[in-house]
Design a protein around this motif. Structure first.
Motif, PDB file in Angstrom:
ATOM      1  N   ASP A 309       9.463 -11.849  70.132  1.00 47.24           N
ATOM      2  CA  ASP A 309      10.515 -12.817  69.814  1.00 47.24           C
ATOM      3  C   ASP A 309      11.329 -12.391  68.594  1.00 47.24           C
ATOM      4  N   ALA A 446       0.824  -4.938  64.614  1.00 42.62           N
ATOM      5  CA  ALA A 446       2.026  -5.003  63.783  1.00 42.62           C
ATOM      6  C   ALA A 446       1.712  -4.648  62.339  1.00 42.62           C
ATOM      7  N   GLU A 449       1.029  -0.852  61.471  1.00 43.75           N
ATOM      8  CA  GLU A 449       2.147   0.077  61.441  1.00 43.75           C
ATOM      9  C   GLU A 449       2.976  -0.031  60.184  1.00 43.75           C
TER      10      GLU A 449
ATOM     11  N   GLY B 152      11.588  -4.273  64.360  1.00 47.43           N
ATOM     12  CA  GLY B 152      12.364  -4.655  65.526  1.00 47.43           C
ATOM     13  C   GLY B 152      13.399  -5.728  65.280  1.00 47.43           C
ATOM     14  N   VAL B 153      13.457  -6.288  64.074  1.00 45.60           N
ATOM     15  CA  VAL B 153      14.427  -7.355  63.801  1.00 45.60           C
ATOM     16  C   VAL B 153      15.767  -6.705  63.455  1.00 45.60           C
ATOM     17  N   THR B 296       2.423 -11.530  60.172  1.00 47.87           N
ATOM     18  CA  THR B 296       3.112 -10.292  59.815  1.00 47.87           C
ATOM     19  C   THR B 296       4.611 -10.369  60.082  1.00 47.87           C
ATOM     20  N   GLN B 297       5.122 -11.576  60.362  1.00 42.53           N
ATOM     21  CA  GLN B 297       6.555 -11.691  60.639  1.00 42.53           C
ATOM     22  C   GLN B 297       7.407 -11.265  59.455  1.00 42.53           C
ATOM     23  N   ASN B 298       8.535 -10.703  59.764  1.00 36.46           N
ATOM     24  CA  ASN B 298       9.546 -10.396  58.751  1.00 36.46           C
ATOM     25  C   ASN B 298      10.683 -11.391  58.886  1.00 36.46           C
ATOM     26  N   SER B 313      14.837 -13.084  62.030  1.00 34.42           N
ATOM     27  CA  SER B 313      13.380 -13.139  61.946  1.00 34.42           C
ATOM     28  C   SER B 313      12.742 -12.542  63.191  1.00 34.42           C
ATOM     29  N   GLY B 314      11.554 -12.014  63.024  1.00 33.23           N
ATOM     30  CA  GLY B 314      10.834 -11.453  64.168  1.00 33.23           C
ATOM     31  C   GLY B 314       9.733 -10.526  63.723  1.00 33.23           C
ATOM     32  N   HIS B 315       9.346  -9.630  64.629  1.00 31.68           N
ATOM     33  CA  HIS B 315       8.254  -8.718  64.343  1.00 31.68           C
ATOM     34  C   HIS B 315       8.778  -7.531  63.560  1.00 31.68           C
ATOM     35  N   GLY B 316       8.406  -7.500  62.286  1.00 34.98           N
ATOM     36  CA  GLY B 316       8.979  -6.518  61.385  1.00 34.98           C
ATOM     37  C   GLY B 316       8.325  -5.175  61.454  1.00 34.98           C
ATOM     38  N   ALA B 317       7.231  -5.078  62.166  1.00 38.21           N
ATOM     39  CA  ALA B 317       6.536  -3.798  62.208  1.00 38.21           C
ATOM     40  C   ALA B 317       5.793  -3.701  63.532  1.00 38.21           C
ATOM     41  N   GLY B 318       4.980  -2.668  63.681  1.00 39.16           N
ATOM     42  CA  GLY B 318       4.259  -2.482  64.928  1.00 39.16           C
ATOM     43  C   GLY B 318       4.974  -1.458  65.778  1.00 39.16           C
ATOM     44  N   PRO B 321       7.806  -3.049  68.560  1.00 40.58           N
ATOM     45  CA  PRO B 321       9.022  -3.579  67.941  1.00 40.58           C
ATOM     46  C   PRO B 321       9.823  -2.513  67.189  1.00 40.58           C
TER      47      PRO B 321
END
Lengths: 450, 450
Positions: A309, A446, A449, B152-153, B296-298, B313-318, B321
């Motif tokens: 998301d 997440a 990484e 990924g944001v 872990t959201q950014n 906003s979203g998955h900042g790493a991994g 993403p």
């Protein structure tokens, strides 16, 4: 052998291929709230190489002498003649009039005469965007419409440029500030009619509020987002809408018991060759980003196969925020910045969503009602998840709520048709889809990484 | 005369100016979590005209035969020789190794030999981005780094393309998932050392967690965002950082009493020719979007002069993403999509913020302490806003909290130096900035324009 890329230095300067001045010439169609804000932003930011040269508006003279025109340079030509703009040496036309006619014809002429177009016109882009984009391509000009959805929130450029590597499978959004304002107020206990009347009295809902509350405005925006993010071209008229006008204060009370609130949600989900799409009031879990949105804020959540998301949120409307989107588009066109293009396909719309549903009945209470209603649901195979009945309502006019486990909208509607015919049912049952949260991206990986 | 824009149809197809095949050739430097995810996304999405041809990694043979390499086409050349990549006819180099050396030298060579570069290397871009961008421009190639901040944001493309028309004056962000994970867990009552040990044991915090918890990772990202959004080039080493390691469970309890939580916030604010910048744990009002971010959201909030607050906003790493950001950049370079370029200027950093501050003291309680501390604050002109003392702590080791009205960080630090010398003070006082929310965009006008 390497890609030959135009030098950054050159890209950074707006360029003219010919003309009397070295500036990019810009015409503004429409000098209302957004138009005057665009002039104000341009005047404040002083981007080199961009010159506002024409403004088209009815009653041009009245507009020219209005306080809103203070930031407009004296050199600008004010006109009531669209032909004067189309015949001019303007490079970029900014259209802020709205509606399909006569604007569509004007913009076709602008594009075919080699002028790029920046527009905030959601209806035009939803219904005619694909056709206009083809005309633009044929004439080597650009058609951009970042301001058509969510005003100043860069959903369109963000998705076009930043999420194009993903495969977006679902969009959920709050893209109509008026509805969000009304529903946010109702969340605090006010009745729909009261909030709407207040909003109309204050002048920020239309006398005929249908485009907003019945979902047609949001539907156009959803179709534009589907094109951008799902690469799916939808016929807006085939996307079902549900009005927020049948939501009552009692529904917010029940929603709260279910750890939810109610928002007008625009939703589209890719499923092979079809797209499940719908605009209407939905129950939104308080844990979902969609529930964060208050007042007139807009918010779009894009769910990607790889990225999970992604949330975009901010001021979805208003003169200044929308002007930011328009001016950003203007800079992109002036600097010849294209966005990534991926193939878009026409897709059929289905209104069916496999989702839990919230059903609110108002009944003249007598023994056997719950049994009759649950029987009708069982008959179509819909499982009941909860039955809620708040105290304090008269037995002869009793609102009570049933929520179902995930089942198809069409299945629920079939059951509701038979339930609506029962004697004890005093008004048409309210059926709201319940939004589910299933962001699959893995938090543990997440962090690794980071 | 109109802008001559390359036809959309042509833009839509990646193009080669020369070479044996019509595809854009891509080399991957680094086949770890993100590298293998990039290969997986490319394999799943099958973008026409883009071909992964080379992968560089130490122990290439072991990588080639690992399960992660399943989605890599057989035609790919695996190599341990960077020279082989640099000498090849690869068009775009994707760098996922990280660090300044030896990567900087490799990428300089790639750019000067006419290869565009896509990188997720935040340290490199924070410290050497401006220089590398100049080299890229000199050689008519592109350097893009959308994956360097917030995975990924699409913060970077969203701001470059969608907010360039605004004048961004402030950035606040949560850009380090590890810190956000640790602080989110502490919010639920866990102690710092325990959460960190758990995270290290599970393998998602480094044995030496300094880059994350002490703020150096976030600082590099903040400097990149400042360049993109504030058009301000900062020297990362001049941006002050504060470790999250001195935050204790008791601070979350006090924060809650103040309707706040605690997050590692990266903040930069334009003030004429200087930029106030800082990375560290801060008190965040629960009503602020920054507080929405869990696990872990950014999240990045850009505040614009015209558009107000915009939230990404979203998955900042991994792996997945981040791969979305990398592949999106790859598509942009392959399709020659430039972003809007505006002048960037070198700016001096000041660590001073005019803000309310949270001060937590641990004292050996005796009469006169509050008077002494408030006296020291009064002496520098800092007004106390609240004094909080939770019950249940031993008098000989009593934590208590003072919050101040807005005052300069340097003023508070001056007072703290004298307070720290008092006999009753058992450990260095903790001083946290309190984030304030002041989105100025007007809701009423916003609705009108809808």
């Amino acid at each position: 052998m390497a890609l030959k890329k135009v030098s950054k230095k050159k890209v950074a300067q707006p360029r003219k291929t010919a003309g009397t001045s070295s500036s990019i010439k810009v015409a503004l169609l429409g000098f209302g709230t957004v138009g005057s804000a665009v002039a104000r932003v341009l005047s404040a930011r002083k981007f080199s190489g961009i010159e506002l040269t024409h403004i088209f508006n009815r009653n041009a003279e009245r507009k020219r002498t209005s306080p809103a025109a203070r930031s407009v340079p004296d050199s600008v030509l004010w006109t009531e003649s669209i032909e004067e703009i189309l015949r001019s040496d303007v490079d970029i036309v900014i259209e802020l009039m709205g509606g399909l006619n006569p604007v569509e014809g004007w913009l076709r002429k602008a594009l075919t005469s080699g002028k790029s177009v920046v527009t905030a016109n959601k209806q035009l882009i939803a219904y005619r965007g694909a056709k206009l984009a083809r005309i633009a391509a044929q004439h080597n000009v650009q058609l951009v419409y970042g301001a058509a959805v969510a005003g100043g929130v860069p959903v369109i450029p963000g998705m076009l440029q930043g999420l194009c590597g993903d495969q977006i499978t679902r969009l959920s959004g709050i893209v109509n500030g008026t509805c969000n304002f009304i529903l946010s107020r109702m969340e605090s206990g006010a009745a729909y009619a009261t909030v709407l009347a207040d909003a109309q009295h204050a002048g920020y809902a239309e006398a005929d509020p249908s485009a907003d509350v019945d979902g047609y405005d949001a539907r156009a925006k959803l179709c534009i987002l589907s094109r951008i993010a799902l690469h799916a071209e939808l016929d807006p008229d085939t996307v079902p809408t549900q009005s927020i006008s049948t939501v009552e204060a009692i529904d917010f009370a029940y929603a709260k018991e279910l750890s939810c609130t109610i928002r007008q949600v625009s939703q589209a989900e890719l499923d092979g060759r079809t797209v499940h799409a719908r605009v209407g009031p939905m129950l939104v879990p308080l844990s979902s980003p969609i529930a964060w949105s208050h007042g007139t804020q807009n918010m779009v959540v894009a769910t990607g196969r790889f990225g999970g998301d992604t949330v975009f949120s901010g001021h979805g409307a208003g003169g200044d925020p929308t002007a930011v989107a328009v001016v950003s588009d203007l800079l992109a066109v002036a600097q010849r910045c294209a966005t990534v293009q991926l193939p878009v396909r026409k897709r059929k719309v289905t209104s069916d969503f496999l989702a839990p549903h919230y059903l609110r009945f108002v009944v003249d209470d007598k023994p056997g009602i719950v049994s009759a209603i649950s029987g009708a649901l069982a008959k179509v195979g819909a499982n009941i998840d909860s039955i809620l009945q708040r105290p304090g309502h008269p037995k002869h006019r009793l609102p009570f709520v049933v929520t179902t486990e995930p089942c198809l909208t069409s299945t629920i509607e079939q059951a509701l048709r038979s339930i609506a015919r029962m004697d004890c049912i005093l008004e048409p049952p309210l059926c709201l889809q319940m939004l589910t949260v299933d962001d699959k991206a893995d938090d543990v990986e997440a962090v690794k990484e980071e």
